[in-house]
Write a protein that holds these residues in place. Sequence first.
Motif, mmCIF file in Angstrom:
data_model
loop_
_atom_site.group_PDB
_atom_site.id
_atom_site.type_symbol
_atom_site.label_atom_id
_atom_site.label_comp_id
_atom_site.label_asym_id
_atom_site.label_seq_id
_atom_site.Cartn_x
_atom_site.Cartn_y
_atom_site.Cartn_z
ATOM 1 N N UNK B 18 -9.044 7.465 -5.690
ATOM 2 C CA UNK B 18 -7.725 6.808 -5.810
ATOM 3 C C UNK B 18 -7.626 5.562 -5.427
ATOM 4 N N UNK B 19 -8.229 5.179 -3.966
ATOM 5 C CA UNK B 19 -8.307 3.928 -3.609
ATOM 6 C C UNK B 19 -9.226 3.224 -4.281
ATOM 7 N N UNK B 20 -10.209 3.338 -5.047
ATOM 8 C CA UNK B 20 -10.911 2.584 -5.860
ATOM 9 C C UNK B 20 -9.978 2.258 -7.194
ATOM 10 N N UNK B 21 -9.261 3.221 -7.630
ATOM 11 C CA UNK B 21 -8.615 2.931 -8.968
ATOM 12 C C UNK B 21 -7.404 2.112 -8.594
ATOM 13 N N UNK B 22 -6.741 2.189 -7.426
ATOM 14 C CA UNK B 22 -5.604 1.440 -6.944
ATOM 15 C C UNK B 22 -6.160 -0.345 -6.761
ATOM 16 N N UNK B 23 -7.334 -0.219 -6.283
ATOM 17 C CA UNK B 23 -7.775 -1.581 -5.945
ATOM 18 C C UNK B 23 -8.157 -2.187 -7.183
ATOM 19 N N UNK B 24 -8.859 -1.527 -8.224
ATOM 20 C CA UNK B 24 -9.279 -2.237 -9.252
ATOM 21 C C UNK B 24 -8.077 -2.616 -10.077
ATOM 22 N N UNK B 25 -7.030 -1.724 -10.362
ATOM 23 C CA UNK B 25 -5.930 -2.140 -11.041
ATOM 24 C C UNK B 25 -5.194 -3.580 -10.429
ATOM 25 N N UNK B 26 -5.084 -3.264 -9.036
ATOM 26 C CA UNK B 26 -4.575 -4.226 -8.351
ATOM 27 C C UNK B 26 -5.191 -5.546 -8.395
ATOM 28 N N UNK B 84 1.805 6.484 -5.966
ATOM 29 C CA UNK B 84 0.731 5.580 -6.315
ATOM 30 C C UNK B 84 0.899 4.467 -7.044
ATOM 31 N N UNK B 85 1.750 4.587 -7.995
ATOM 32 C CA UNK B 85 2.335 3.480 -8.826
ATOM 33 C C UNK B 85 3.118 2.542 -7.978
ATOM 34 N N UNK B 86 4.139 2.990 -7.141
ATOM 35 C CA UNK B 86 4.709 2.185 -6.113
ATOM 36 C C UNK B 86 3.855 1.298 -5.387
ATOM 37 N N UNK B 87 2.804 1.977 -4.828
ATOM 38 C CA UNK B 87 2.013 1.407 -4.044
ATOM 39 C C UNK B 87 1.270 0.413 -4.637
ATOM 40 N N UNK B 88 0.622 0.538 -5.772
ATOM 41 C CA UNK B 88 -0.390 -0.193 -6.692
ATOM 42 C C UNK B 88 0.519 -1.448 -6.912
ATOM 43 N N UNK B 89 1.946 -1.092 -7.311
ATOM 44 C CA UNK B 89 2.542 -2.360 -7.874
ATOM 45 C C UNK B 89 2.757 -3.452 -6.612
ATOM 46 N N UNK B 90 3.189 -3.026 -5.495
ATOM 47 C CA UNK B 90 3.336 -3.434 -4.228
ATOM 48 C C UNK B 90 2.125 -4.452 -3.942
#
Lengths: 285, 212
Positions: B18-26, B84-90
């Motif tokens: 999840x950390x990798x996914x969020x980081x890559x998207x962000x 997850x979505x709100x964190x990644x958007x933030x």
Amino acid sequence: MPSKMKKRILGLALGSLMIGGLTLGLASPTVQAKSKEEPKNQTYYQIKKTHKMQWGVKGDTKLMGLMDIKTGKLQGFDIDMAKEITKRVDPKAKPVFTQITSGTRIPMLLNGNIDAIIATMSITPEREEVVDFSKPYFKAGQAILVKKDSKIKSIKDLNHSNMKILAVQGSNSLQNAKKYAPKAKGSALQDYATALTALQSGQGDALTTDSSILYGMAVDNKDTKVVGGNFTDDPYGVAMAKNDPKLRHAINHAIDDIKADGTYDRLAKKWFSDVPGMSWKEVAE
Amino acid sequence: MWSLFTSHASDFLTGFGWTILSSVIALIGATILGLGFALLQIVPNRAANIAGKIYIEIVRNIPLLVITMFFYVVVAKVFHLNGFVSGTIGLTLYSSAFIAETIRAGINSVDTGQYEGARSNGLTWWEAMRYVVLPQAIKLVIPPLGNQFVNLIKNSSILAFVAGMDLMYQANMISQTTFDTFGPYIIVAIFYLMLTMPLSYYMRYLENKLEN
């Protein structure tokens, strides 16, 4: 700054220093030293002699034991119960309240600073090794809080993979809830305020923790309600030092009496009739 | 430590994923947005400059946790966004403001003669940017941009506050069930290093390569 205010602040600072000192002092090994040689029923005779019954109570739990900031008085179901029990243990005695926390209550009791504890304290086998408990006086346990318009009626309704249970980090309430709803997803948040806001924003379908905490939330937040009653059973009892069967007997007798003469129902109604989604009759053990 | 890892391997690996996914998207989102806002600040249009400036100043000066909680509890009332979505958007918005400032600084540090020369040779504003200024600016912004990317990965731990299932969240959960407050965080720190160290080295390599 007006001098009156200065004095108050000074008083507060001194007060907190003293409390700090007390707690530190209590951590000392004298707690363990109290043992067999002591005469039996010491606390009971002390109460009869001084006409004072010293209670350890909570000051931060809404509905159970809460310090009213405006009047400086403690209020709640536990407080009222303590007053009623005192009356019945010794008709001449006056209750004296000392605010305690979950961490300090047992050391303070063992050290003799307080005579008994009535502070949202569940009867557990581990605690029973150190202190004596009265019979249960409040039917506590873990419950769920949902939004007012929710279709969920009990923990069983949460057992679907599209359901999400909210809880607070640092307690085992999420694990407990998962035992009853294994298919549900769980989210653990930082504190009760965040978890409650998350529930109101639709981040989860239910919030789970101790029922007495949920009752307080439901009273303050009219868009939420407690449903389904308790799904775990951790009743609260009055705790007192071991080696005092007379006091224990007197307190048990008082609890029976409070229930028999209708006082219990009156108090339960007074504190819990406003809790959305809960019947005040549920609390009687 | 090793036994702690093996007994909770699936939790740690889920968190890592999840950390990798969020980081890559962000990372992708913030770079695109950042470039956009950097250009918005330098296009020859006063209204666009102001709009870009306002966005950057607001987003850059609010704590990441506040932005994330805003999406998690306020926006979620209208559109459902999970943790997850709100964190990644933030994370994307917050990082984009810093990346925009980095890129803008890079563009500004290219000698104005380059831009003026391009324009006097008949290139449009956009062509001058695209073929003359930006290629030179990229070389200059690689080192500070690398820092921003590393910061972004570390900041992804914000997901723990909104139950985003990331590494930090898993570490919290494991330390609470095992009562080990040391081991889980050490393991998680190693996972973060596994992401950030190679990135740092790659950025340094790129820096050297572009210089020569």
